[in-house]
Scaffold this motif. Sequence first.
Motif, PDB file in Angstrom:
ATOM      1  N   TYR A 126      41.254  44.805  40.022  1.00  0.00           N
ATOM      2  CA  TYR A 126      40.146  44.173  39.305  1.00  0.00           C
ATOM      3  C   TYR A 126      39.086  43.773  40.329  1.00  0.00           C
ATOM      4  O   TYR A 126      39.344  43.771  41.535  1.00  0.00           O
ATOM      5  N   ALA A 127      37.918  43.424  39.830  1.00  0.00           N
ATOM      6  CA  ALA A 127      36.827  42.974  40.709  1.00  0.00           C
ATOM      7  C   ALA A 127      36.682  41.465  40.648  1.00  0.00           C
ATOM      8  O   ALA A 127      35.566  40.934  40.694  1.00  0.00           O
ATOM      9  N   ALA A 128      37.794  40.738  40.527  1.00  0.00           N
ATOM     10  CA  ALA A 128      37.751  39.283  40.403  1.00  0.00           C
ATOM     11  C   ALA A 128      36.952  38.664  41.546  1.00  0.00           C
ATOM     12  O   ALA A 128      37.241  38.897  42.712  1.00  0.00           O
TER      13      ALA A 128
ATOM     14  N   GLN B 169      29.844  42.582  39.550  1.00  0.00           N
ATOM     15  CA  GLN B 169      30.839  43.422  38.881  1.00  0.00           C
ATOM     16  C   GLN B 169      31.459  42.670  37.703  1.00  0.00           C
ATOM     17  O   GLN B 169      31.647  41.454  37.764  1.00  0.00           O
TER      18      GLN B 169
ATOM     19  N   GLN C  83      34.462  41.332  35.706  1.00  0.00           N
ATOM     20  CA  GLN C  83      35.693  40.865  36.322  1.00  0.00           C
ATOM     21  C   GLN C  83      36.890  40.797  35.383  1.00  0.00           C
ATOM     22  O   GLN C  83      38.016  40.606  35.843  1.00  0.00           O
TER      23      GLN C  83
ATOM     24  N   ASP D 149      38.759  47.452  37.478  1.00  0.00           N
ATOM     25  CA  ASP D 149      37.609  47.962  38.213  1.00  0.00           C
ATOM     26  C   ASP D 149      37.632  49.486  38.158  1.00  0.00           C
ATOM     27  O   ASP D 149      38.435  50.133  38.842  1.00  0.00           O
TER      28      ASP D 149
ATOM     29  N   GLY E 207      37.062  43.100  44.720  1.00  0.00           N
ATOM     30  CA  GLY E 207      37.781  41.930  44.254  1.00  0.00           C
ATOM     31  C   GLY E 207      38.289  41.047  45.377  1.00  0.00           C
ATOM     32  O   GLY E 207      38.484  41.486  46.521  1.00  0.00           O
TER      33      GLY E 207
ATOM     34  N   ASN F 203      38.713  30.218  37.863  1.00  0.00           N
ATOM     35  CA  ASN F 203      38.032  31.471  37.554  1.00  0.00           C
ATOM     36  C   ASN F 203      37.239  31.349  36.243  1.00  0.00           C
ATOM     37  O   ASN F 203      37.581  30.558  35.367  1.00  0.00           O
TER      38      ASN F 203
ATOM     39  N   TYR G 250      44.011  39.223  36.267  1.00  0.00           N
ATOM     40  CA  TYR G 250      42.820  39.970  36.692  1.00  0.00           C
ATOM     41  C   TYR G 250      42.807  40.218  38.204  1.00  0.00           C
ATOM     42  O   TYR G 250      41.766  40.176  38.836  1.00  0.00           O
TER      43      TYR G 250
ATOM     44  N   GLY H 279      34.422  39.627  47.621  1.00  0.00           N
ATOM     45  CA  GLY H 279      33.871  39.119  46.368  1.00  0.00           C
ATOM     46  C   GLY H 279      32.397  38.839  46.482  1.00  0.00           C
ATOM     47  O   GLY H 279      31.565  39.674  46.142  1.00  0.00           O
TER      48      GLY H 279
END
Length: 571
Positions: free
Chosen positions: A109-111, A116, A118, A122, A147, A181, A191, A436
């Motif tokens: 994921y792009a946490a 992006q 999230q 991703d 991420g 988050n 995520y 990130g």
Amino acid sequence: MTPKQLTTLIACALAQALPATAGAAPATTPIEHLIVIVGENRTFDNLYGVYEPVKGQTISNLLSKKIVNRDGTPGPRYRDAAQKLASSYGAYTPTPAVNGVYTSLPQPYAAGAFGQRQDVPDARFPSDLPNGPFQITHHVSYGAHTGDPTHRFFQMWQQFDGGKNDLFVWATETAGPGPSNPFPLAPGRTYQGGVAMGFYNMARGDAAYFKGLADTYAIADNYHQPLMGGTAGNYLFLATADVSYYTDGGQPGTPPAKQIENPDAQANSNNWYTEDGYRGGTYVKCADPAQPGVAGIRALLAKLPYRAFNDGNCAPDTYYMVNNMDPAFTPLGKALPLAPDRFLMPPQTIPHIGDAMSAGGVAWKWYSGGRNDGKNVDKEYCGMCDTPTFFTSTMTGPDKDKLQDLGQFYVDVKDEASFPAVSIVAPYDSISGHPGYAMEPSFDQLVSDIVERVRANPALWKKTAILVTFDEGGGYYDSGYVQFIDFFGDGARVPLIAISPFARRGHVDHTYYDHASISKFIERNWSLAPLSARSRDNLPNPVADAANAYVPANRPAIGDLMNLFDFKRPR
């Protein structure tokens, strides 16, 4: 107070002030200026995993271990880094019962990634990545925002699984990064995915500047973050060689219940912590085995083939800060009110390296990006990276003036005569290299700019060592050995580069180090005593083990960085 008592008090105050006014003791080496630049959240393998050292040198990384090939694809020993599945119901354990192996990595994921989405996988990364380290730049550019892996205290202990390094993905997927988050989290929905297994490839052009530094100067491939967990605790360790704790009037106190960690699994969940998250638990009373999370780590330490430092280094009735908090002082020294819903660490009273340098007459400054910008806007100023702001001694005394904006560094570096003996540089957040919200190439450029400015002043350069390191590994996978020293760590390897006319050219140093090594170097170079009776700068330098250069024969042991330098070779 009687006149005699007043005279005694004044005499004591003068005696304490004398070293700072009598001039610094001369450096014991030709290094008269030390500059420490701290980036964020990269393990050694994440950045140097496919680095090939100069002829005659060896290194411990993904490539040398044949985990990956030079082109970043799986190598013949790829399975050595395979990530496992596990179960942990009820009481927390740092070594959960393994019950399977991932067939492929969960899609990253792009946490936390700037720009992006999230809350969905991703799409830049495939959904069938092989189970092991993968080259990030097979899928995105070196400068792309990706991420931000989970990097908290109890999760990191599980990621390393007692030294097997095989639960990075599982711990991330089950415990999650915490409730700070911007989207809801729940068991099975963290995520995070397999982002922790990503690495860059210097053999294919990634991180070219850092490759050049390693080729030209000296690097350490056995340097570690000292505390499992994130930025605040590791920056504090950089300053104290120790772990900070909750205070009440300067003495150990009890934090609000919401701020106490509880990594025991919630009912009917596999490892979903009871109290965790950036805006959740942060403190742990590790001297009490009945406290959540404590017994499992203490049991692991008890099984080590050597005795943990100070039997775990946990004082009675003390709640240690093992994750992130901000200081309870503003940059200008105003005390901020504390409350259960304000995640501020009470003013700290333990000694830090700035106190020791001031007492010893060693000039120092701590330069922080964005310090003069007022409020913390757009994540430019990192309060927890401006570490002396945590301390009463600094923020209520004359040393407060030694905390300056990064912009002042560029002024000071022009004049060797007035440049401080020791400088710490904490970047603007957006150029810190943090996954990130920041990009690694921006940190490369910052380091390059500082190095060139120092080199442009020959009088300064010939007396200077620049150390470049990272606060912690950010939850990325690393294949290196970790020496468990006490209840708090060590943690993952992080890069450390020594840039200096005195650096051993192209050398890869295998000596075991962590952030306490920087304190040890300062103390040895300027004849200062260890910071306290319990700080890790009391540990001996490692004795090399003939069978394994990475594992000290006299554990626990931490070096003082002197092996990175050659003071005898003509300049």
